[in-house]
Design an enzyme around this catalytic site. Structure first.
Site, PDB file in Angstrom:
ATOM      1  N   SER B 285       7.177   2.092   5.840  1.00  0.00           N
ATOM      2  CA  SER B 285       7.536   1.230   6.582  1.00  0.00           C
ATOM      3  C   SER B 285       9.154   1.657   6.789  1.00  0.00           C
ATOM      4  O   SER B 285       9.399   2.758   7.106  1.00  0.00           O
ATOM      5  CB  SER B 285       7.334  -0.258   6.416  1.00  0.00           C
ATOM      6  OG  SER B 285       7.630  -1.272   7.327  1.00  0.00           O
ATOM      7  N   ASP B 376      -1.549   0.264  13.784  1.00  0.00           N
ATOM      8  CA  ASP B 376      -0.301  -0.540  13.077  1.00  0.00           C
ATOM      9  C   ASP B 376       0.534  -1.388  14.114  1.00  0.00           C
ATOM     10  O   ASP B 376       0.770  -0.839  15.412  1.00  0.00           O
ATOM     11  CB  ASP B 376       0.552   0.912  12.948  1.00  0.00           C
ATOM     12  CG  ASP B 376       1.737  -0.055  12.130  1.00  0.00           C
ATOM     13  OD1 ASP B 376       2.079  -1.149  11.882  1.00  0.00           O
ATOM     14  OD2 ASP B 376       2.346   1.137  11.338  1.00  0.00           O
ATOM     15  N   HIS B 411      -0.866  -1.098   9.149  1.00  0.00           N
ATOM     16  CA  HIS B 411       0.418  -0.807   8.852  1.00  0.00           C
ATOM     17  C   HIS B 411       0.286  -0.453   7.300  1.00  0.00           C
ATOM     18  O   HIS B 411       0.959   0.383   6.651  1.00  0.00           O
ATOM     19  CB  HIS B 411       1.582  -2.002   9.202  1.00  0.00           C
ATOM     20  CG  HIS B 411       2.888  -1.649   8.921  1.00  0.00           C
ATOM     21  ND1 HIS B 411       3.739  -0.392   9.432  1.00  0.00           N
ATOM     22  CD2 HIS B 411       3.553  -2.170   8.106  1.00  0.00           C
ATOM     23  CE1 HIS B 411       4.899  -0.564   8.666  1.00  0.00           C
ATOM     24  NE2 HIS B 411       4.830  -1.371   7.809  1.00  0.00           N
TER      25      HIS B 411
END
Lengths: 466, 465
Positions: B285, B376, B411
């Site tokens: 991330s 995601d 994600h």
């Protein structure tokens, strides 16, 4: 002629150089490849009686390696084992497949690094390894060293190392101290709601509350009660030994437990614990055992005697105790010769449940083998020998315990009736004894499972496959 | 209909018995009754049902082999997993199987025909764990204390049932432990040179190759991936950079700068238990941006770089300037679904990223593994990965890039055999907000398993060879 000689000479030089280059590059690869050597143990967290695989990878082919095991006990003493290996063409060493060329064991011995553990040089003599706290694992550091080393491991640089945990309690096993009925005991319950078959676990003349076997048995699905019957709180406080009703109270605790099946309770004893087990199995009106296991013990005892009287009978025969040149005490003659008088040995002809006898033929502490032969004889004459199974191990000693812990031929001992500290000779030759432990444990578990989990009528199961 | 499997002996015993009911037949063939009612074992002839898990104490990323034995042949059974998170929430998973002719089930061989997952999924009971019915909203399963295991109770139930239905006969059970730290791994708090982190060292003499481990804007100090790396032989430093009380400034703002991350990298390099020339960086991330920044800007040359689902730039500049909170700068890019759950995806669209913050990928000199989950919902990972790929291609550095793309994965591509949360609680103040991560259960699990294996292989080839 000269040219051939110089050619041959050249070849030799070439070979020497190649060897040196190989050695140097291996060396530099090892130096640089400090980050590369991998040593693993699978499973890294296992039960005490589970096998593991020790694997070394990414060393040069043909590399000489020592694998070392180090364990520091709760009492502070260190134990070690080691073995010499040569890496194969793929640059690996697999302890479960490759032969040890020397060390504390030799040949292909998957678990040798545990059962050949011995006190490190300079240790106090006559040590024995026993885990007291069964809620934590035994931690063993396994390391790899360059070359075939035999000593000075703590001063050397390891190539790689890891730690393996050996647990007595499987996940979910519950440890419950038991004090009801004046007992000094610990109950180990398998995980889950149950109900479970139960087992009464007795050790020998050293007394104390020894939990590790009961913890392991619970890990295998048997609700097991480790019972201190020689040094329980009640004896310490009153000075009086327990009587036979103490064992019946323990049995009742199991029988009445909501998670235990009252009709499926076994008893397992070692050494003096066998004396109690056989007595209760035959004579107790309260205990209805589903099956019994007797390890390294004898049926020879004053059958109407209490614990105290049984111990006194040994004291009376103290002249039969021998001491060898190393000052080690041999007690096996205490129950010899096997008497013919009925009042002096448990009438096993009256036994109504299956009995597994485990004996070491080199037992120097109890005449277990002789007792087993007499028991067999008595049961054959009485017609109930179909209940009997004997496991007899040549060169195994007295302390036939769960596998993969070190064998000691003698160790410091203080019996509750003599109170003197001696070095007791247990007997056994390490390799044979360790194999016996592994085999006996496996067969004991099979025996217990058959009788405590199987649904057939007790005694009907044939154990010829053991 | 009596379905007890009887031995010949037992049948012989029954001849002569007239009208019998099921229960008494069971009794006469030595059936066992659970205290409190409910027949547990119906068969007298065979051993009681047994459920085994091997290894019973394993690492989180290790496969467990689950088998049932001594069951009736060709019968429906349910295998169930239950565990409590550290917060006390109950998570569970279950699957329906039919026993084979030999009365066994083997989750490495057999197919689930119903429940949390379908098909042959040996680890489905672990990655399929879901909050039990009635649980709080927006949960995510994350281990805070990595020194203790997750304890998962596996049970074998009769018939095809769901665990929350209640009354079902339990045939057998086994408790498993799932550990993040292998025996001998050392956990060391790091609070020096302004750093807030945790160092995990493998057992053994060292020195070891090492990883710097960076997470996202969720903040805090996330240790579990580092613990696993150490269990696999790599020293690993989990670094906190936002949302931690021991960091300077308000917790909802980014108050550390480039120097902080460089300092962490050097800390690892200089550590006497670390091979200074074998240090890599992994980021998830926002951690991807930080990872790439370190790898391209600072004159460092990590042995390998791993980026999972992240941007190449940021809307927040590292101070330097006025530090702002994530919310202040970005809320204009937030989008919401019908349930009011927020997606942060658009924040990291290349078009929305400030050009000055964009990492200078042309300076990359390290092998880079770029992992994207195609579902995601939190970052524009594909668009950013495209930029990475194109930039590297333009400077003739494609050979440095390995790109892994996983359809259906979200994600949170984390170590394997742990459940994915498609959405979870992001904040409670000023109001309760649930954020979308994306990812479909089974494809995400497959992605985690494959990605982890490839990550470890990538580390092996660049940190150990």
């Amino acid at each position: 002629m000269a040219s051939v000689q110089s050619y041959t000479f050249g070849c030799i030089i070439l070979h020497v150089l190649t060897y040196q280059l190989f050695y140097l590059s291996a060396q530099s690869r090892m130096d640089r490849g400090h980050c590369c050597v991998k040593l693993s143990v699978k499973p890294s967290r296992g039960l005490m009686d589970e096998k593991f695989i020790v694997l070394v990878q990414n060393v040069p082919p043909g590399f000489q390696l020592t694998i070392h095991a180090l364990h520091k006990c709760e009492d502070g003493h260190s134990w070690e084992a080691f073995a010499h290996y040569t890496a194969n063409a793929a640059g690996t060493v697999n302890v479960s497949e490759d032969p040890s060329l020397g060390g504390t064991f030799s040949g292909v011995e998957q678990m040798g690094l545990l059962w050949s553990l011995r006190p490190v040089p300079g240790s106090k003599p006559a040590l024995r390894m026993r885990k007291e706290n069964v809620q934590t694992p035994m931690e063993v550091a396994i390391s790899g060293y360059q070359g075939h080393q035999t000593e000075g491991f703590t001063d050397q640089v390891q190539l790689a190392g890891t730690v393996v945990e050996r647990w007595y309690m499987a996940p979910g096993v519950r440890r419950v101290p038991i004090t009801e009925g004046g007992l000094t005991a610990t109950l180990f319950l398998p995980p889950g709601p149950g109900p479970f078959p139960g087992l009464l676990d007795l050790w020998g003349g050293g007394g104390k509350l020894v939990e590790y076997r009961a913890a392991l048995l619970a890990s295998h699905g048997f609700a097991s009660l480790a019972l201190d019957y020689l040094t329980p709180k009640i004896t310490i406080e009153t000075g009086k030994m327990v009587d036979n009703s103490y064992f019946e109270t323990a049995y009742r605790v199991l029988e009445q437990h909501p998670q235990i099946l009252g009709s499926r309770i076994a008893m397992l004893g070692l050494s003096f614990g066998t004396s109690i087990t056989l007595k209760m199995a035959v004579y107790s009106k309260v205990m209805k055992l589903r099956c019994a296991v007797s390890i390294s013990g004898s049926h020879v005892q004053p059958i109407h005697g209490s614990v105290e009287q049984m111990l006194n009978a040994f004291n009376e025969n103290a002249s039969k105790i021998r001491i060898n040149e190393e000052n080690q005490v041999i007690c096996r003659d205490l129950t010899l010769p096997i008497p013919t008088e009925p009042a002096l040995k448990v009438d096993v002809g009256r036994l109504q449940c299956p009995l597994l006898l485990v004996v070491g033929e080199d037992d120097q502490n109890w005449a277990a083998y002789e007792a087993a032969m007499d028991i067999k004889d008595m049961m054959e004459r009485a017609g109930n020998s179909h209940l009997l199974t004997i496991l007899s191990y040549p060169n195994a000693g007295h302390l036939i315990e769960p596998p993969y812990t070190p064998h000691v031929r003698a160790s410091a001992y203080r019996s509750v009736n003599t109170h003197e500290k001696i070095v007791a000779l247990w007997g056994g030759e390490t390799v044979a004894h360790s194999r016996a432990q592994e085999d006996a444990w496996r067969k004991t578990l099979v025996f217990l499972r058959e009788h405590l989990y199987g649904g057939r009528n007790p005694g009907a199961t044939s154990l010829s496959h053991l | 209909m009596l379905r007890v499997h009887m031995s010949v002996t037992a049948i012989r015993q029954l001849i002569g018995v007239k009208t019998v009911q099921c229960a008494s037949v069971c009794r006469s063939v030595a059936c066992l009754h659970r205290a409190g009612g409910g027949v547990r074992w119906k068969s007298s002839y065979k051993q009681a049902p047994l459920l085994t898990a091997t290894p019973v104490r394993g690492l989180i990323d290790e496969q467990i082999s689950i088998k049932g034995r001594f069951l009736r042949p060709h019968c429906p059974v349910t295998v169930c997993a239950q565990m409590h998170s550290e917060d006390g929430d109950l998570w569970e998973a279950f699957a329906h199987y039919n026993t084979k002719a030999d009365g066994t089930i083997d989750l490495t061989r057999d197919h689930s025909v119903g429940g949390t997952y379908l098909g042959c999924e040996p680890m489905g009971l672990f990655w399929g764990l879901q909050p039990a019915p009635g649980a709080r909203e927006g949960l995510r399963l994350r281990k805070k204390n990595v020194e203790t295991p997750f304890v998962v109770l596996m049970s074998l139930l009769e018939g095809h049932v769901s665990p929350s239905e209640g009354q079902s006969t339990e045939l057998a059970a086994v408790t498993t432990e799932r550990w993040y730290m292998a025996p001998g791994v050392r956990r060391i708090d790091i609070r020096q040179d302004g750093l807030v982190g945790t160092l995990f060292l493998p057992p053994g003499p060292g020195p070891f190759p090492a990883m710097l481990d960076l997470w996202g804007m969720g903040g805090g100090l996330v240790e579990y991936r580092s613990a696993l790396f150490a269990s696999r032989g790599y020293a690993s430093l989990s670094l906190a950079y936002i949302g931690h009380k021991e960091l300077p400034g308000p917790q909802n703002k980014l108050n550390v700068d480039d120097l902080y991350f460089k300092s962490a990298y050097h800390f690892l390099q200089d550590h006497d238990q670390v091979c200074g020339d074998r240090v890599g960086i992994i980021g998830l991330s926002f951690g991807v941006f930080l990872t790439l920044r370190l790898a391209t800007q600072s004159g460092l040359k990590p042995s390998c770089v791993i980026c999972i689902n992240g941007p190449i730039g940021s809307t927040i500049s590292l101070p330097g300037g006025r530090s702002v909170s994530f919310e202040e700068r970005n809320s204009k890019y937030w989008t919401y679904n019908d349930q009011g759950h927020v997606s942060f995806k658009d924040i990291s669209l290349p078009a929305n990223i400030s050009p000055e913050s964009k990492v200078k990928l042309e300076f990359l000199a390290s092998p880079l593994m770029c992992i994207v989950g195609e579902d995601d919902l939190s970052t524009s990972n594909i668009e950013n990965a495209d930029v990475i790929e194109e930039t590297l291609r333009n400077v003739g550095k494609s050979h440095l890039l390995t790109r892994l793309s996983y359809p259906g994965a979200g994600h949170l591509i984390e170590p394997p055999y742990t459940p994915n949360s498609r959405a979870s609680l992001w904040s409670v103040k000023p109001k309760k907000l649930i954020t979308l991560w994306g990812g479909q259960l089974a494809p995400h699990a497959a992605a985690q398993e494959d990605a982890w294996k490839k990550i470890l292989d990538f580390m092996e080839s660049h940190l150990r060879q």
